[in-house]
Design an enzyme around this catalytic site. Structure first.
Site, PDB file in Angstrom:
ATOM      1  N   ASN A   1     -21.466 -29.557  -0.910  1.00 34.41           N
ATOM      2  CA  ASN A   1     -20.756 -30.687   0.304  1.00 34.41           C
ATOM      3  C   ASN A   1     -19.390 -30.696  -0.382  1.00 34.41           C
ATOM      4  O   ASN A   1     -18.552 -31.676  -1.172  1.00 34.41           O
ATOM      5  CB  ASN A   1     -21.400 -31.582  -0.541  1.00 34.41           C
ATOM      6  CG  ASN A   1     -21.002 -33.410   0.945  1.00 34.41           C
ATOM      7  OD1 ASN A   1     -21.180 -32.308   1.375  1.00 34.41           O
ATOM      8  ND2 ASN A   1     -21.508 -34.801   0.365  1.00 34.41           N
ATOM      9  N   TRP A   2     -19.426 -30.661   0.386  1.00 37.25           N
ATOM     10  CA  TRP A   2     -17.208 -30.085   1.194  1.00 37.25           C
ATOM     11  C   TRP A   2     -16.362 -31.576   1.387  1.00 37.25           C
ATOM     12  O   TRP A   2     -15.166 -31.505   1.765  1.00 37.25           O
ATOM     13  CB  TRP A   2     -16.875 -29.465   2.705  1.00 37.25           C
ATOM     14  CG  TRP A   2     -16.860 -27.650   1.435  1.00 37.25           C
ATOM     15  CD1 TRP A   2     -17.652 -27.032   0.511  1.00 37.25           C
ATOM     16  CD2 TRP A   2     -16.589 -26.961   2.204  1.00 37.25           C
ATOM     17  NE1 TRP A   2     -16.964 -25.746  -0.093  1.00 37.25           N
ATOM     18  CE2 TRP A   2     -16.287 -25.546   1.754  1.00 37.25           C
ATOM     19  CE3 TRP A   2     -15.466 -26.946   4.080  1.00 37.25           C
ATOM     20  CZ2 TRP A   2     -15.995 -24.611   1.567  1.00 37.25           C
ATOM     21  CZ3 TRP A   2     -15.272 -25.381   4.237  1.00 37.25           C
ATOM     22  CH2 TRP A   2     -15.141 -24.045   3.641  1.00 37.25           C
ATOM     23  N   LYS A   3     -17.522 -32.247   1.815  1.00 34.94           N
ATOM     24  CA  LYS A   3     -16.874 -34.614   2.356  1.00 34.94           C
ATOM     25  C   LYS A   3     -15.618 -33.437   3.065  1.00 34.94           C
ATOM     26  O   LYS A   3     -15.279 -32.922   3.823  1.00 34.94           O
ATOM     27  CB  LYS A   3     -16.407 -34.642   1.159  1.00 34.94           C
ATOM     28  CG  LYS A   3     -17.626 -34.948   0.041  1.00 34.94           C
ATOM     29  CD  LYS A   3     -17.200 -35.889  -0.638  1.00 34.94           C
ATOM     30  CE  LYS A   3     -18.733 -35.726  -1.577  1.00 34.94           C
ATOM     31  NZ  LYS A   3     -18.544 -36.786  -2.619  1.00 34.94           N
TER      32      LYS A   3
ATOM     33  N   HIS B   1     -25.692 -40.252   2.977  1.00 40.81           N
ATOM     34  CA  HIS B   1     -24.297 -39.873   2.485  1.00 40.81           C
ATOM     35  C   HIS B   1     -24.224 -41.116   1.469  1.00 40.81           C
ATOM     36  O   HIS B   1     -24.193 -42.490   2.839  1.00 40.81           O
ATOM     37  CB  HIS B   1     -24.009 -39.413   2.248  1.00 40.81           C
ATOM     38  CG  HIS B   1     -23.097 -38.893   1.074  1.00 40.81           C
ATOM     39  ND1 HIS B   1     -21.950 -39.106   0.763  1.00 40.81           N
ATOM     40  CD2 HIS B   1     -22.880 -37.592   0.149  1.00 40.81           C
ATOM     41  CE1 HIS B   1     -21.565 -39.302  -1.077  1.00 40.81           C
ATOM     42  NE2 HIS B   1     -22.416 -37.931  -0.864  1.00 40.81           N
TER      43      HIS B   1
ATOM     44  N   GLU C   1     -28.498 -39.454  -5.600  1.00 40.09           N
ATOM     45  CA  GLU C   1     -26.847 -40.546  -6.556  1.00 40.09           C
ATOM     46  C   GLU C   1     -26.560 -41.363  -6.561  1.00 40.09           C
ATOM     47  O   GLU C   1     -26.619 -42.106  -5.654  1.00 40.09           O
ATOM     48  CB  GLU C   1     -25.865 -38.643  -5.733  1.00 40.09           C
ATOM     49  CG  GLU C   1     -24.310 -39.351  -5.678  1.00 40.09           C
ATOM     50  CD  GLU C   1     -23.758 -38.110  -4.708  1.00 40.09           C
ATOM     51  OE1 GLU C   1     -23.542 -37.696  -5.454  1.00 40.09           O
ATOM     52  OE2 GLU C   1     -23.538 -38.724  -3.449  1.00 40.09           O
TER      53      GLU C   1
ATOM     54  N   GLY D   1     -10.486 -44.940  -3.633  1.00 38.30           N
ATOM     55  CA  GLY D   1     -10.006 -46.247  -3.751  1.00 38.30           C
ATOM     56  C   GLY D   1      -9.268 -46.525  -5.439  1.00 38.30           C
ATOM     57  O   GLY D   1      -9.662 -45.496  -6.328  1.00 38.30           O
TER      58      GLY D   1
ATOM     59  N   SER E   1     -21.033 -35.417 -10.114  1.00 38.75           N
ATOM     60  CA  SER E   1     -20.128 -35.047 -10.915  1.00 38.75           C
ATOM     61  C   SER E   1     -20.952 -33.591 -11.135  1.00 38.75           C
ATOM     62  O   SER E   1     -20.511 -33.564 -12.620  1.00 38.75           O
ATOM     63  CB  SER E   1     -19.461 -36.293 -12.270  1.00 38.75           C
ATOM     64  OG  SER E   1     -19.907 -36.859 -11.040  1.00 38.75           O
TER      65      SER E   1
ATOM     66  N   GLY F   1     -20.272 -31.522  -5.430  1.00 35.01           N
ATOM     67  CA  GLY F   1     -19.521 -31.598  -4.095  1.00 35.01           C
ATOM     68  C   GLY F   1     -17.960 -31.267  -4.217  1.00 35.01           C
ATOM     69  O   GLY F   1     -17.606 -29.856  -4.266  1.00 35.01           O
TER      70      GLY F   1
HETATM   71  P1  PGA Z   1     -19.095 -34.985  -6.201  1.00 33.68           P
HETATM   72  O1  PGA Z   1     -20.182 -35.506  -5.185  1.00 33.68           O
HETATM   73  O2  PGA Z   1     -19.554 -33.668  -6.859  1.00 33.68           O
HETATM   74  O3  PGA Z   1     -18.328 -34.824  -6.103  1.00 33.68           O
HETATM   75  O4  PGA Z   1     -19.736 -35.802  -7.576  1.00 33.68           O
HETATM   76  C1  PGA Z   1     -21.198 -34.722  -5.034  1.00 33.68           C
HETATM   77  C2  PGA Z   1     -21.505 -36.049  -3.401  1.00 33.68           C
HETATM   78  O5  PGA Z   1     -21.131 -37.001  -3.377  1.00 33.68           O
HETATM   79  O6  PGA Z   1     -22.127 -34.975  -2.743  1.00 33.68           O
END
Ligand code: PGA
Length: 236
Positions: free
Chosen positions: A9-11, A93, A150, A160, A194, A215
């Site tokens: 998930n690149w966000k 999400h 999650e 933040g 994470s 992510g």
């Molecule tokens: P993260 O994000 O691996 O950076 O914690 C995962 C996600 O929220 O999809």
């Protein structure tokens, strides 16, 4: 359904130039992966074309989808627009629920739209509210979804003052996943929060966990290659 899932998930990250560099590095060293494994990259809408044209051997997903069909919905990207371009769409999400105030009812509409156009929804749920989040979906549609469990505080890059999140201990994830599977036995359940190359093995060594969703770790091409290599080694 596949036997095991690895979903990036690149966000909200990367310019087209950064995507090109990521593709080059990944294409140079992509390991051979087993056909029963499903590897997916959920990217921002603007990168879909670039990633599709890279012909890298993974599936493509979006990080959201409109709850509405085509029409007068300025700014929205409908499921019909995405049909044939993506196999998956991440919906609900916790960042969408928190910063964009998405409700369970809207997320249920997104799931319906995706399924209507052969896009598999990956429905994200949180520890405090997962029952209501799943109950909002049509039972026949829920059985066609993947579920991503999650805890928001486990997300590595917190926006933040919260700073940096910490991965949820594996035994806690297993208990949660067992409860989720009682409600939706047909849905693969994945863990997100994470997941990095240094801890992914802890989650993949447990059969109850059908896959993981890294992510931030997926943004770095070398780290992503390392993650794919470990995924193949443990689940391949
Ligand atoms: P993260 O994000 O691996 O950076 O914690 C995962 C996600 O929220 O999809």
């Amino acid at each position: 359904m596949k036997s095991s899932y690895l979903i990036a998930n690149w966000k909200a990250n990367k310019t087209p130039a950064e995507v090109a560099a990521w593709i080059n590095t990944v294409a140079e060293s992509w390991p051979k992966t087993s056909p029963h494994l499903e590897i997916v990259i959920c990217v921002p809408f603007i990168h879909l074309d670039q990633i599709n044209k890279s012909h890298l051997p993974f599936k493509i997903g979006t990080q959201d989808i409109s709850p509405y069909p085509d029409g007068a919905y300025t700014g929205a990207i409908s499921a019909r627009m995405l049909e044939h371009q993506v196999h998956y769409a991440l919906v609900g999400h916790s960042e969408r629920r928190r910063y964009f105030h998405e409700t369970n009812a809207e997320i249920a509409l997104k799931v319906s739209q995706a399924i209507n156009y052969q896009i598999t929804p990956i429905v994200a749920v949180t520890p405090a509210n997962w029952r209501a989040q799943l109950n909002a979906l049509e039972a026949t549609e829920l059985s066609q979804c993947l579920i991503m469990y999650e805890p928001p505080e486990a997300i590595s890059q917190q926006t933040g003052p919260a700073g940096v999140g910490e991965a949820t201990p594996v035994d806690e994830v297993v208990v949660a996943i067992q409860a989720l599977k009682e409600v939706s036995p047909a849905s693969p359940v994945l863990y997100g929060g994470s997941v990095k190359s240094h801890n992914i093995d802890e989650y993949l060594n447990v059969p109850e966990i059908d896959g993981v969703v890294p992510g931030s770790a997926s943004l770095n091409a070398k780290e992503w290659l390392e993650i794919v290599t470990i995924f193949q080694k443990i689940r391949g």
